[in-house]
Design a protein around this motif. Structure first.
Motif, mmCIF file in Angstrom:
data_model
loop_
_atom_site.group_PDB
_atom_site.id
_atom_site.type_symbol
_atom_site.label_atom_id
_atom_site.label_comp_id
_atom_site.label_asym_id
_atom_site.label_seq_id
_atom_site.Cartn_x
_atom_site.Cartn_y
_atom_site.Cartn_z
ATOM 1 N N VAL A 126 -2.016 3.282 6.022
ATOM 2 C CA VAL A 126 -2.722 3.503 4.757
ATOM 3 C C VAL A 126 -3.326 4.907 4.741
ATOM 4 O O VAL A 126 -4.070 5.286 5.651
ATOM 5 C CB VAL A 126 -3.840 2.451 4.568
ATOM 6 C CG1 VAL A 126 -4.562 2.652 3.229
ATOM 7 C CG2 VAL A 126 -3.255 1.039 4.663
ATOM 8 N N GLN A 144 -5.299 -3.340 2.596
ATOM 9 C CA GLN A 144 -4.050 -2.712 2.178
ATOM 10 C C GLN A 144 -2.974 -2.836 3.265
ATOM 11 O O GLN A 144 -1.799 -3.078 2.969
ATOM 12 C CB GLN A 144 -4.316 -1.237 1.835
ATOM 13 C CG GLN A 144 -3.190 -0.552 1.075
ATOM 14 C CD GLN A 144 -2.934 -1.177 -0.298
ATOM 15 O OE1 GLN A 144 -3.737 -1.937 -0.825
ATOM 16 N NE2 GLN A 144 -1.784 -0.871 -0.863
ATOM 17 N N GLY A 185 -0.974 8.144 7.450
ATOM 18 C CA GLY A 185 -1.894 7.034 7.211
ATOM 19 C C GLY A 185 -2.495 6.472 8.489
ATOM 20 O O GLY A 185 -2.136 6.857 9.596
ATOM 21 N N THR A 218 0.769 -4.597 2.951
ATOM 22 C CA THR A 218 1.989 -3.781 2.945
ATOM 23 C C THR A 218 2.652 -3.596 4.305
ATOM 24 O O THR A 218 3.828 -3.251 4.364
ATOM 25 C CB THR A 218 1.673 -2.382 2.390
ATOM 26 O OG1 THR A 218 0.795 -1.700 3.314
ATOM 27 C CG2 THR A 218 1.012 -2.458 1.020
ATOM 28 N N LYS A 260 -6.592 5.721 -5.037
ATOM 29 C CA LYS A 260 -5.934 5.211 -6.246
ATOM 30 C C LYS A 260 -6.155 3.719 -6.441
ATOM 31 O O LYS A 260 -6.347 3.239 -7.552
ATOM 32 C CB LYS A 260 -4.420 5.476 -6.164
ATOM 33 C CG LYS A 260 -4.022 6.912 -6.451
ATOM 34 C CD LYS A 260 -2.504 7.033 -6.387
ATOM 35 C CE LYS A 260 -2.071 8.462 -6.699
ATOM 36 N NZ LYS A 260 -0.605 8.624 -6.605
ATOM 37 N N LYS A 261 -6.131 2.990 -5.332
ATOM 38 C CA LYS A 261 -6.154 1.523 -5.406
ATOM 39 C C LYS A 261 -7.564 0.978 -5.615
ATOM 40 O O LYS A 261 -7.760 -0.045 -6.280
ATOM 41 C CB LYS A 261 -5.575 0.971 -4.100
ATOM 42 C CG LYS A 261 -5.393 -0.522 -4.077
ATOM 43 C CD LYS A 261 -3.965 -0.921 -4.360
ATOM 44 C CE LYS A 261 -3.797 -2.418 -4.275
ATOM 45 N NZ LYS A 261 -2.626 -2.878 -4.994
ATOM 46 N N ARG A 318 -5.228 8.920 -0.043
ATOM 47 C CA ARG A 318 -4.848 8.935 -1.457
ATOM 48 C C ARG A 318 -4.563 7.523 -1.960
ATOM 49 O O ARG A 318 -4.913 7.155 -3.074
ATOM 50 C CB ARG A 318 -3.632 9.837 -1.654
ATOM 51 C CG ARG A 318 -3.320 10.142 -3.107
ATOM 52 C CD ARG A 318 -2.285 11.243 -3.223
ATOM 53 N NE ARG A 318 -2.775 12.506 -2.689
ATOM 54 C CZ ARG A 318 -3.552 13.334 -3.380
ATOM 55 N NH1 ARG A 318 -3.941 13.036 -4.606
ATOM 56 N NH2 ARG A 318 -3.969 14.462 -2.834
ATOM 57 N N ASN A 319 -3.952 6.722 -1.116
ATOM 58 C CA ASN A 319 -3.653 5.332 -1.457
ATOM 59 C C ASN A 319 -4.941 4.554 -1.712
ATOM 60 O O ASN A 319 -5.066 3.817 -2.692
ATOM 61 C CB ASN A 319 -2.853 4.693 -0.302
ATOM 62 C CG ASN A 319 -2.415 3.280 -0.603
ATOM 63 O OD1 ASN A 319 -3.248 2.402 -0.737
ATOM 64 N ND2 ASN A 319 -1.109 3.070 -0.673
#
Length: 348
Positions: free
Chosen positions: A28, A20, A67, A24, A35-36, A31-32
């Motif tokens: 990170v 991730q 993060g 991006t 969800k991912k 929660r990210n």
């Protein structure tokens, strides 16, 4: 911290956090990840695992964000055991194969190789000229340029050539050059450059003829220059500076400037490439952040591999931010090095 000490869920979360972050460039959060990726864990459980990974030194926690980001150690565990196997895709192969076969001259081939590597990886690409140091001498040719200047043409068994111009104190005649050329070839052919430098004086000490002495003297004075490898640094091809500067890591003016300085002072990069190669367990070297042997390169990763032309080797590789698609880039570096070796072998 070694990879085998990680639990499966720790490996999975470390892998997903790095994936991730590569995508991006942003820290990170749990929660990210929840969800991912379907891990079957709550954000709270993921957060606990991420905290454990941080304690192990594999993730870091920027103070401005909730993060996490990978550390050098985290990237190392990822590269060694968690990333996807490096496989180059068909379209990239086609680009490499079509472009490398268009060039016949060694230097042009190395130059186009650096451009292809940069295009495929979106990083700074480097290709060093083959190293003459361990090459075996095939022959020496002496060419008269003027009455007191001669051109020395040194050919090695790989097919590459090095030339140097020497000034002689006395007037030079064609028959003198022809005789000296024959003597030098009889005594030096088949030796490595390092051997020639170490034993040259001993090998020519019995040549006492007055007519040969001025030429032998200039060879004695210049043996280190003639049989030393300087071309590999002078002829290092670098491509992709603009590409690397598009990465978010270099939007900061200070970091932007540091990239420019490194490119302008490429011997730092070459020195680190050489050090990394010496310490690698194979001819593929991957160094991440502070693993690089120069503080100026602590924000970068370097991936390099040797290519060959006969008994000579050169290096090609990339330098870029630590946040890179390692699997894709390793695949490109390995494939291009192999194809370059094949193409150079064909041309011999």
């Amino acid at each position: 911290m070694t990879e085998y000490q990680l639990k499966d869920r720790e490996k999975a979360i470390l892998r997903f956090v790095i994936h991730q972050f590569i995508l991006t460039a942003n820290p990170v959060g749990s929660r990210n990840v929840s969800k991912k990726y379907d891990l079957g864990l709550s954000p709270a459980s993921i957060r606990n695992v991420m905290a454990d990974l941080e304690e192990m030194g594999l993730l870091d926690h920027p103070h401005t964000s909730a993060g996490r980001v990978p550390t050098d150690k985290g990237y190392r565990v990822y590269v060694d055991s968690l990333m996807d196997p490096p496989v180059i895709d068909i379209s990239a192969k086609k680009i490499v194969d079509e472009n490398l076969t268009l060039q016949n001259e060694t230097e042009e081939l190395l130059k186009i190789t650096s451009a292809i590597l940069s295009d495929l990886t979106n990083q700074l690409a480097l290709v060093t000229y083959p190293r003459f140091e361990q090459a075996e001498l095939e022959k020496i040719q002496l060419v008269k340029l003027t009455s007191k200047r001669i051109l020395v043409v040194v050919s090695v068994k790989s097919g590459l050539i090095k030339t140097i111009t020497l000034e002689v104190d006395a007037e030079v005649k064609e028959e003198q050059l022809s005789s000296i050329q024959q003597i030098l070839n009889e005594r030096l052919c088949g030796l490595k450059f390092s051997e020639i430098r170490a034993t040259f004086q001993e090998r020519v000490k019995d040549i006492s003829s007055e007519k040969y002495r001025p030429i032998i003297r200039v060879f004695l004075d210049s043996v280190d220059k003639i049989f030393t490898d300087t071309k590999s640094v002078d002829k290092t091809f670098i491509a992709g500076t603009k590409k690397m500067l598009t990465h978010p890591e270099f939007f900061d003016h200070e970091k932007f400037q540091s990239v420019i300085e490194l490119v302008e002072n490429k011997d730092i990069i070459i020195h680190v490439l050489d050090k990394n190669k010496e310490e690698a367990k194979s001819d593929l070297a991957i160094s991440i952040g502070q693993e690089n042997k120069d503080e100026k390169l602590s924000d970068y990763s370097m991936i390099s591999k040797e290519y060959k032309i006969g008994d000579l080797t050169g290096t090609l590789g990339i330098m870029g931010p630590k946040r890179m698609d390692y699997s894709k880039i390793i695949a490109a570096v390995v494939y291009i090095a192999e194809q370059l070796t094949e193409e150079l072998t064909k041309q011999r």
